[in-house]
Motif scaffolding. Structure first.
Motif, PDB file in Angstrom:
ATOM      1  N   LEU A   1       0.837  -1.192   0.000  1.00 37.14           N
ATOM      2  CA  LEU A   1       0.000   0.000   0.000  1.00 37.14           C
ATOM      3  C   LEU A   1       0.875   1.247   0.000  1.00 37.14           C
ATOM      4  O   LEU A   1       2.027   1.219   0.455  1.00 37.14           O
ATOM      5  CB  LEU A   1      -0.908   0.006   1.227  1.00 37.14           C
ATOM      6  CG  LEU A   1      -1.877  -1.184   1.353  1.00 37.14           C
ATOM      7  CD1 LEU A   1      -2.691  -1.069   2.633  1.00 37.14           C
ATOM      8  CD2 LEU A   1      -2.791  -1.276   0.153  1.00 37.14           C
ATOM      9  N   THR A   2       0.318   2.329  -0.469  1.00 34.60           N
ATOM     10  CA  THR A   2       1.052   3.588  -0.427  1.00 34.60           C
ATOM     11  C   THR A   2       1.205   4.047   1.019  1.00 34.60           C
ATOM     12  O   THR A   2       0.423   3.666   1.909  1.00 34.60           O
ATOM     13  CB  THR A   2       0.320   4.659  -1.241  1.00 34.60           C
ATOM     14  OG1 THR A   2      -0.952   4.921  -0.629  1.00 34.60           O
ATOM     15  CG2 THR A   2       0.108   4.208  -2.690  1.00 34.60           C
ATOM     16  N   GLN A   3       2.223   4.866   1.247  1.00 40.76           N
ATOM     17  CA  GLN A   3       2.469   5.359   2.604  1.00 40.76           C
ATOM     18  C   GLN A   3       1.285   6.172   3.121  1.00 40.76           C
ATOM     19  O   GLN A   3       0.946   6.140   4.314  1.00 40.76           O
ATOM     20  CB  GLN A   3       3.744   6.200   2.617  1.00 40.76           C
ATOM     21  CG  GLN A   3       4.245   6.537   4.023  1.00 40.76           C
ATOM     22  CD  GLN A   3       4.657   5.309   4.804  1.00 40.76           C
ATOM     23  OE1 GLN A   3       5.320   4.422   4.255  1.00 40.76           O
ATOM     24  NE2 GLN A   3       4.248   5.231   6.061  1.00 40.76           N
TER      25      GLN A   3
ATOM     26  N   PRO B   1       8.545   5.294  11.364  1.00 40.60           N
ATOM     27  CA  PRO B   1       9.044   5.473   9.989  1.00 40.60           C
ATOM     28  C   PRO B   1       9.688   4.180   9.479  1.00 40.60           C
ATOM     29  O   PRO B   1      10.284   3.410  10.244  1.00 40.60           O
ATOM     30  CB  PRO B   1      10.083   6.592  10.132  1.00 40.60           C
ATOM     31  CG  PRO B   1       9.709   7.307  11.391  1.00 40.60           C
ATOM     32  CD  PRO B   1       9.124   6.280  12.298  1.00 40.60           C
ATOM     33  N   GLY B   2       9.581   3.975   8.169  1.00 37.68           N
ATOM     34  CA  GLY B   2      10.161   2.786   7.556  1.00 37.68           C
ATOM     35  C   GLY B   2       9.266   1.569   7.600  1.00 37.68           C
ATOM     36  O   GLY B   2       9.696   0.464   7.246  1.00 37.68           O
ATOM     37  N   THR B   3       8.020   1.733   8.019  1.00 32.98           N
ATOM     38  CA  THR B   3       7.094   0.606   8.093  1.00 32.98           C
ATOM     39  C   THR B   3       6.336   0.471   6.782  1.00 32.98           C
ATOM     40  O   THR B   3       5.908   1.471   6.195  1.00 32.98           O
ATOM     41  CB  THR B   3       6.097   0.794   9.246  1.00 32.98           C
ATOM     42  OG1 THR B   3       6.819   0.937  10.466  1.00 32.98           O
ATOM     43  CG2 THR B   3       5.156  -0.399   9.353  1.00 32.98           C
ATOM     44  N   LEU B   4       6.156  -0.740   6.320  1.00 28.27           N
ATOM     45  CA  LEU B   4       5.371  -1.029   5.123  1.00 28.27           C
ATOM     46  C   LEU B   4       4.032  -1.631   5.515  1.00 28.27           C
ATOM     47  O   LEU B   4       3.949  -2.429   6.453  1.00 28.27           O
ATOM     48  CB  LEU B   4       6.119  -2.015   4.216  1.00 28.27           C
ATOM     49  CG  LEU B   4       7.348  -1.517   3.460  1.00 28.27           C
ATOM     50  CD1 LEU B   4       7.972  -2.676   2.691  1.00 28.27           C
ATOM     51  CD2 LEU B   4       6.988  -0.392   2.503  1.00 28.27           C
ATOM     52  N   CYS B   5       3.010  -1.264   4.784  1.00 31.95           N
ATOM     53  CA  CYS B   5       1.695  -1.879   4.950  1.00 31.95           C
ATOM     54  C   CYS B   5       1.379  -2.678   3.698  1.00 31.95           C
ATOM     55  O   CYS B   5       1.617  -2.218   2.569  1.00 31.95           O
ATOM     56  CB  CYS B   5       0.616  -0.819   5.169  1.00 31.95           C
ATOM     57  SG  CYS B   5       0.770   0.075   6.725  1.00 31.95           S
ATOM     58  N   VAL B   6       0.837  -3.864   3.878  1.00 30.26           N
ATOM     59  CA  VAL B   6       0.514  -4.723   2.740  1.00 30.26           C
ATOM     60  C   VAL B   6      -0.948  -5.144   2.831  1.00 30.26           C
ATOM     61  O   VAL B   6      -1.546  -5.193   3.919  1.00 30.26           O
ATOM     62  CB  VAL B   6       1.421  -5.975   2.709  1.00 30.26           C
ATOM     63  CG1 VAL B   6       2.874  -5.581   2.556  1.00 30.26           C
ATOM     64  CG2 VAL B   6       1.214  -6.829   3.936  1.00 30.26           C
ATOM     65  N   LEU B   7      -1.510  -5.440   1.676  1.00 29.77           N
ATOM     66  CA  LEU B   7      -2.885  -5.913   1.581  1.00 29.77           C
ATOM     67  C   LEU B   7      -2.861  -7.337   1.061  1.00 29.77           C
ATOM     68  O   LEU B   7      -2.289  -7.598  -0.005  1.00 29.77           O
ATOM     69  CB  LEU B   7      -3.687  -5.016   0.636  1.00 29.77           C
ATOM     70  CG  LEU B   7      -5.142  -5.427   0.381  1.00 29.77           C
ATOM     71  CD1 LEU B   7      -5.966  -5.296   1.665  1.00 29.77           C
ATOM     72  CD2 LEU B   7      -5.748  -4.591  -0.739  1.00 29.77           C
ATOM     73  N   TYR B   8      -3.436  -8.268   1.806  1.00 28.36           N
ATOM     74  CA  TYR B   8      -3.455  -9.666   1.393  1.00 28.36           C
ATOM     75  C   TYR B   8      -4.402  -9.858   0.227  1.00 28.36           C
ATOM     76  O   TYR B   8      -5.467  -9.225   0.151  1.00 28.36           O
ATOM     77  CB  TYR B   8      -3.862 -10.568   2.561  1.00 28.36           C
ATOM     78  CG  TYR B   8      -2.760 -10.771   3.562  1.00 28.36           C
ATOM     79  CD1 TYR B   8      -1.916 -11.867   3.465  1.00 28.36           C
ATOM     80  CD2 TYR B   8      -2.547  -9.862   4.589  1.00 28.36           C
ATOM     81  CE1 TYR B   8      -0.889 -12.050   4.377  1.00 28.36           C
ATOM     82  CE2 TYR B   8      -1.525 -10.032   5.499  1.00 28.36           C
ATOM     83  CZ  TYR B   8      -0.692 -11.129   5.390  1.00 28.36           C
ATOM     84  OH  TYR B   8       0.330 -11.305   6.280  1.00 28.36           O
TER      85      TYR B   8
END
Length: 628
Positions: free
Chosen positions: A599-601, A614-621
């Motif tokens: 996902l976008t920041q 900061p530096g964390t990524l979010c993902v969508l399953y």
């Protein structure tokens, strides 16, 4: 035409053109003429062509070779044995075979249409016409000829009807038919490549040149030794080797005296191409071959070493004797896709089985790893098939430690060795079982990220638990296990909370495992275990950073079961298709993968209301994927 043939061997003598004034015409063999005994009789074959893949030198002397006529059942039995590409042959009516199960005498390219003639009662009969074969002089592959007897009536009719008068010579009376004797189909086994045990190589040769250290090579026939040409090149003149051969000696195992050298032939590309760093030394007196002094087998150009072949190192060229467990290091040959893509360029086509490979890559048994960087060229590669050892590769690629050791394949030099030696032991494939269940046979290309080191490669079609060779098990002090990622041959990335207790500053006892799924090793490689000797934390992420680098006590040799992942220098763009790796159950630790999108920041901050560091990524399953 004489198809499939490359090599001709053991020609008996030359016959000058026009050395007789009396022109003789051979008689025709007939359908019911058995010629005393059609199975096992000696025949002669005259030819005026090549004895090797290279043309005959002037004045093109006519050649002849004595062969043995084989019965249909014997020939069919020999051609039913497995050979290169599983090529077998159905012997049909009108075909005639001549040769020997052990090979080494045969017709060759350019002989098509020439006569196969047999002598009986002082008369010569034309029994066959050279047709085709698989290779030249190969074991269990006799030459195939057109049987003239099948066409005898048609030939007689055409000749008698086309010219007036007695155009056809008077033929001998037909002999009484005889019952063919029972045939024995004896499969010829290789005469080379037999060793009592690994390391006790009966073909090991030391070339002693005055003023130089011994040069290690290999006996390849009763009269020839193969060795690196770089041992004999004059350092002040790279174009010509020294010629004072009188003082040279060759030491062979269990030989009471040193052998003298009669001739030195270096490869034409030896001075500038490492892959052609070869020279052949002819012994003045042929060696009486025995179990103590036996040649090594050499692979034909189309010889395909099966992935998983068991290989060993052997001394090659100059250098001190190897010490420690590396002297007899056992290895398993990697598949062509792996080896080519580790060294090839992005998008490069992978050579198919049977095409000359660019490199041979052995993966060494990890329990014998000595922890050193293999960047010298003092070794050759011996690979075993059905108890027979082949000299598979010479010298290793000039490469760093990021890639597994690779050797220049010897297959491509088969024609040169045969041309020079006129009879070195060049053997066919012994085990050939690739196909639908084996190595991929369709053209493949190398994926991205292979030009600057071995990272990020994985087999495309493989069971769950085999796809991710960089996924590691990190066992901390024997009481907890978490996942890690192999980033480089000596480094693993892991979560800080797994490897360090809160407030602890000491490094606990940590073991890292690669190449296994829970308690089971992955099927296509070796299990790797390493100890962690230090833990590195990024200081710019605060006192308790989320990730830690684990330094291993020894490097991990890249292989299909243990290969570093690549790092993206600019980060992964939003919307990219990715996978989250881990274990569904910590108890069984079977690797699983879930498809996700990044996902976008902005969306990530909105969903978590800005509480993420900061530096964390979010993902969508992906739809249907369980959040693991």
């Amino acid at each position: 035409m004489r198809g499939f043939h490359e090599l001709g061997t053991d020609w008996r003598r030359g016959v000058e053109r026009g050395d007789r004034d009396d022109t003789q015409i051979p008689c025709l063999a007939t359908q019911d003429r058995t010629m005393s005994s059609p199975y096992g009789i000696s025949v002669k074959r005259c030819l005026w062509t090549n004895t090797t893949p290279h043309p005959l030198p002037l004045p093109w002397v006519l050649q002849e070779v004595e062969l043995r006529l084989l019965g249909k059942a014997t020939c069919q039995c020999l051609y039913s044995q497995p050979g290169p590409f599983n090529l077998t042959l159905q012997i049909l009516p009108g075909m005639l075979c001549a040769g020997y199960p052990e090979g080494r005498r045969d017709t060759c390219q350019g002989d098509s249409g020439g006569p196969l003639v047999c002598e009986e009662g002082g008369r010569w009969f034309q029994a066959g016409i050279t047709s085709f074969g698989f290779g030249c002089g190969r074991r269990n592959r006799p030459g195939v000829f057109t049987a003239v007897a099948t066409y005898e009536a048609w030939i007689r009719e055409q000749v008698m009807g086309s010219e007036p008068g007695p155009a056809f010579p008077t033929q001998p009376q037909k002999s009484d038919p005889q019952e063919p004797r029972e045939e024995n189909c004896t499969i010829a086994l290789p005469e080379c490549g037999k060793a009592p045990r690994p390391g006790a190589w009966p073909w090991e040769a030391q070339v002693m040149v005055p003023g130089s250290r011994p040069c290690h090579g290999a006996l390849v026939s009763e009269s020839w030794v193969l060795a690196p040409a770089s041992c004999f090149l004059d350092p002040n003149s790279s174009d010509s080797p020294p010629r004072d051969l009188d003082a040279w000696r060759v030491l062979l195992p269990s030989r009471p005296r040193a052998e003298r050298v009669a001739r030195l032939v270096q490869h034409e590309n030896a001075s500038w191409d490492n892959a052609s760093d070869l020279a052949l030394l002819q012994l003045r007196t042929p060696v009486n071959l025995s179990a103590a002094s036996r040649p090594v087998c050499l692979p034909h150009p189309e010889h395909y070493f099966l992935p998983g072949s068991r290989c060993r190192l052997a001394r090659w060229g100059r250098g001190e004797p190897a010490l420690g467990p590396g002297a007899l290091l056992e290895a398993e040959l990697l598949g062509g896709w792996w080896c080519h893509c580790l060294y090839g360029r992005q998008g490069a086509a992978v050579p198919l089985p049977g095409d000359p490979p660019h490199a041979l890559c052995p993966a060494y048994q990890e329990e014998e790893e000595v922890g050193s960087c293999w960047n010298d060229s003092r070794w050759s590669l011996l690979c075993q098939e059905e108890g027979t050892w082949f000299l598979a590769g010479i010298r290793d690629f000039p490469s760093g430690c990021l890639r597994p050791r690779a050797f220049f394949p010897l297959q491509t030099h088969g024609p040169w060795i045969s041309h020079v030696t006129r009879g070195a032991y060049l053997e066919d494939q012994l085990a050939w079982d690739w196909g639908p269940d084996g190595e991929e046979t369709e053209t493949q290309t190398c994926p991205p990220h292979t030009e600057h080191g071995a990272c990020g490669l994985r087999l495309e079609a493989a069971p769950v638990g085999v796809l991710w060779p960089w996924l590691a098990e990190v066992h901390v002090a024997g009481d907890r296990v978490c996942t890690g990622i192999l980033l480089a041959p000596g480094w693993v990335l892991a979560a800080t909370h797994c490897v360090l207790r809160p407030g602890s500053t000491t490094v606990p006892y940590i073991e890292v495992y690669l190449g296994r799924a829970g308690a089971s090793s992955l099927p296509q490689g070796h299990q790797v275990s390493r100890l962690v000797i230090s833990i590195r934390l990024p200081r710019h992420l605060g006192l308790r950073p989320p990730l830690a680098l684990l330094e291993l006590n020894f490097r991990v040799e890249p292989s299909p079961s243990a290969l570093p992942i690549c790092l993206h220098p600019a980060g992964i763009p939003p919307g990219a298709s990715c996978w989250v790796l881990g274990w569904k159950e910590p108890q069984d630790r079977v690797p699983v993968a879930a498809a996700v999108s990044i996902l976008t920041q902005r969306i990530c901050d909105c969903l978590y209301q800005g509480i993420l560091p900061p530096g964390t990524l979010c993902v969508l399953y992906a739809e249907g994927q369980e959040n693991r």
